[in-house]
Design an enzyme around this catalytic site. Structure first.
Site, PDB file in Angstrom:
ATOM      1  N   HIS A 108      -4.504  -1.030 -14.533  1.00  0.00           N
ATOM      2  CA  HIS A 108      -5.460  -1.655 -15.008  1.00  0.00           C
ATOM      3  C   HIS A 108      -6.207  -0.668 -16.110  1.00  0.00           C
ATOM      4  O   HIS A 108      -7.550  -0.710 -16.230  1.00  0.00           O
ATOM      5  CB  HIS A 108      -6.738  -1.662 -13.838  1.00  0.00           C
ATOM      6  CG  HIS A 108      -5.899  -2.898 -13.163  1.00  0.00           C
ATOM      7  ND1 HIS A 108      -5.193  -4.046 -13.501  1.00  0.00           N
ATOM      8  CD2 HIS A 108      -6.341  -3.037 -11.782  1.00  0.00           C
ATOM      9  CE1 HIS A 108      -4.805  -4.562 -12.310  1.00  0.00           C
ATOM     10  NE2 HIS A 108      -5.645  -4.386 -11.364  1.00  0.00           N
ATOM     11  N   HIS A 178     -10.432  -9.984 -13.254  1.00  0.00           N
ATOM     12  CA  HIS A 178      -9.839  -9.706 -12.202  1.00  0.00           C
ATOM     13  C   HIS A 178     -10.977 -10.098 -10.825  1.00  0.00           C
ATOM     14  O   HIS A 178     -11.211  -9.572  -9.903  1.00  0.00           O
ATOM     15  CB  HIS A 178      -9.824  -8.097 -11.833  1.00  0.00           C
ATOM     16  CG  HIS A 178      -8.967  -7.807 -10.778  1.00  0.00           C
ATOM     17  ND1 HIS A 178      -9.130  -7.804  -9.497  1.00  0.00           N
ATOM     18  CD2 HIS A 178      -7.604  -7.156 -11.063  1.00  0.00           C
ATOM     19  CE1 HIS A 178      -7.965  -7.442  -8.878  1.00  0.00           C
ATOM     20  NE2 HIS A 178      -7.260  -7.032  -9.767  1.00  0.00           N
ATOM     21  N   SER A 179     -11.491 -11.463 -10.956  1.00  0.00           N
ATOM     22  CA  SER A 179     -12.715 -12.036  -9.940  1.00  0.00           C
ATOM     23  C   SER A 179     -11.760 -12.025  -8.676  1.00  0.00           C
ATOM     24  O   SER A 179     -10.492 -12.736  -8.768  1.00  0.00           O
ATOM     25  CB  SER A 179     -13.263 -13.458 -10.546  1.00  0.00           C
ATOM     26  OG  SER A 179     -13.950 -13.031 -11.418  1.00  0.00           O
ATOM     27  N   ASP A 245       0.902 -10.631  -3.386  1.00  0.00           N
ATOM     28  CA  ASP A 245       0.324  -9.758  -4.572  1.00  0.00           C
ATOM     29  C   ASP A 245       1.556  -9.969  -5.444  1.00  0.00           C
ATOM     30  O   ASP A 245       2.464  -8.902  -5.596  1.00  0.00           O
ATOM     31  CB  ASP A 245       0.204  -8.413  -4.319  1.00  0.00           C
ATOM     32  CG  ASP A 245      -0.224  -7.578  -5.313  1.00  0.00           C
ATOM     33  OD1 ASP A 245      -0.686  -8.108  -6.345  1.00  0.00           O
ATOM     34  OD2 ASP A 245      -0.202  -6.514  -5.123  1.00  0.00           O
ATOM     35  N   GLU A 308      -5.065 -13.968 -11.558  1.00  0.00           N
ATOM     36  CA  GLU A 308      -5.162 -13.174 -12.689  1.00  0.00           C
ATOM     37  C   GLU A 308      -4.343 -13.669 -13.842  1.00  0.00           C
ATOM     38  O   GLU A 308      -3.087 -13.513 -13.705  1.00  0.00           O
ATOM     39  CB  GLU A 308      -5.041 -11.903 -12.414  1.00  0.00           C
ATOM     40  CG  GLU A 308      -5.711 -11.228 -11.312  1.00  0.00           C
ATOM     41  CD  GLU A 308      -5.196  -9.947 -10.739  1.00  0.00           C
ATOM     42  OE1 GLU A 308      -4.972  -8.990 -11.635  1.00  0.00           O
ATOM     43  OE2 GLU A 308      -4.867  -9.808  -9.459  1.00  0.00           O
TER      44      GLU A 308
END
Length: 345
Positions: A108, A178-179, A245, A308
């Site tokens: 990130h 990235h909520s 993920d 995302e």
């Protein structure tokens, strides 16, 4: 017809004494709050079938939470979202080394990235535009990069994120928001009763360090096949060792398409995602730990999900993945639309 309005209020100060502001979008169906710190989506209030507004976005009540924010809740991440293997890449014959902040990788954007910066805001009607100049060498990346993100909310509950970027030197980039969401409410304990559908025929498998193997296999016949609606409870133990993920390959880069829908049947709330990006990272907070959010709520794994929209992780090290290198004279553009609504019974 109600016109969406934006009001501004003080949210607090950073540890360096900088003022942080919250911008509140007030629509006929949805209310959204965005900060100029990290471009964070701080809250999203959506009604249920009875018309009761509930905040479905995880977040923090103060600036200190966003300054720490190791799970990157609500913020925009960059210059490169996702992992870069070993924090290293080569470009145009030159090797680059980035900070390793998610051993053994960079994630990130680095230790600070875009998510812990104060952006410059400008409000115009139902649009909030935020700008940031990332200087040469910030987090180890080459070139000065100018970034613009515009949030737009319309009266039908569509929240649009439009990104633009230019650079003075070639540089990889991969932006995303990235909520974390829980359609039952940000203070609820899990999302196992949510129903998800992702329009992807392929996905991006990763190795033990969560770096892509380079393969892009079909989802057909696998537990990763989410092309038809499925309750998360039913696949919890089948996918990714009990959690999700995963980056899904959702279509052509640059073409706007509807890529996912998540529904909470009990309340009727849903969120649809459309994007110009080739990838969608669907994540159910497997690494969330000891995180205290709004109203003292302790956020835990599988208590939320992320949608995302982005390029594939570590793309700069995989020539067969869609290009993520921006060069001088080019303009990077990305659009993502989150549609919030309520289904009838």
């Amino acid at each position: 017809m109600m016109v969406v309005t934006i009001t501004t209020e003080e949210f607090g100060k950073t540890k360096d004494g900088e003022n942080v502001h919250r911008f509140i979008f007030e629509g006929s169906k949805v209310r959204v709050s965005v900060l100029d710190f990290g471009c964070a989506i701080q809250s999203v209030e959506v009604p249920d079938r009875a018309g009761t507004l509930v905040d479905i976005a995880l977040g923090y009540d103060d600036v200190a939470g966003y300054e720490k924010n190791t799970p990157y809740i609500g913020v925009v991440v960059g210059r490169v979202a996702g992992r870069i293997a070993g924090g290293k890449f080569s470009m145009d014959g030159q090797d680059y080394s980035l900070v390793v902040n998610n051993r053994p990788n960079n994630i990130h954007g680095g230790l600070v990235g875009f998510s812990r910066r104060l952006w410059t805001p400008f409000v115009n009607d139902n649009r909030l535009t935020l700008t940031y100049r990332s200087p040469e060498g910030e987090d180890g990346f080459p070139g000065d990069m100018d970034v613009t993100l515009t949030y737009t909310l319309d009266e039908d509950g569509l929240l649009t994120l439009d990104y633009l970027a230019t650079t003075t030197k070639p540089c990889p980039l991969n932006f995303t928001n990235h909520s974390y969401f829980n359609l039952a409410g940000q203070d609820c304990d899990d999302v196992l009763d949510h129903v998800v559908q992702i329009s992807a025929e392929k996905f991006v498998p990763v190795d033990h360090n969560l770096i892509p193997t380079g393969e892009l296999p079909d989802v057909d016949g696998r537990s990763q096949d989410l092309r038809f609606p499925v309750e998360l409870r039913s696949i919890k133990d089948a996918v990714c060792n009990g959690d999700l993920d995963l980056t899904f390959c959702v279509g052509e880069d640059g073409m706007m398409k509807r890529v996912s829908k998540v529904v909470h049947p009990a309340t009727g709330r849903y969120i649809e995602t459309s994007t110009t990006e080739p990838g969608l990272q669907f994540y159910t907070a497997m690494f969330m730990s000891n995180t205290v959010g709004k109203s003292g709520k302790s956020y835990k794994p599988f208590a939320s999900f992320c949608l995302e929209t982005q390029h594939f992780p570590d793309s700069v090290n995989h020539p067969n993945f869609p290009n993520t290198i921006l060069r001088p004279g080019e303009t990077y553009k990305q659009s993502t639309v989150y549609t919030f609504g309520v289904e009838k019974e």
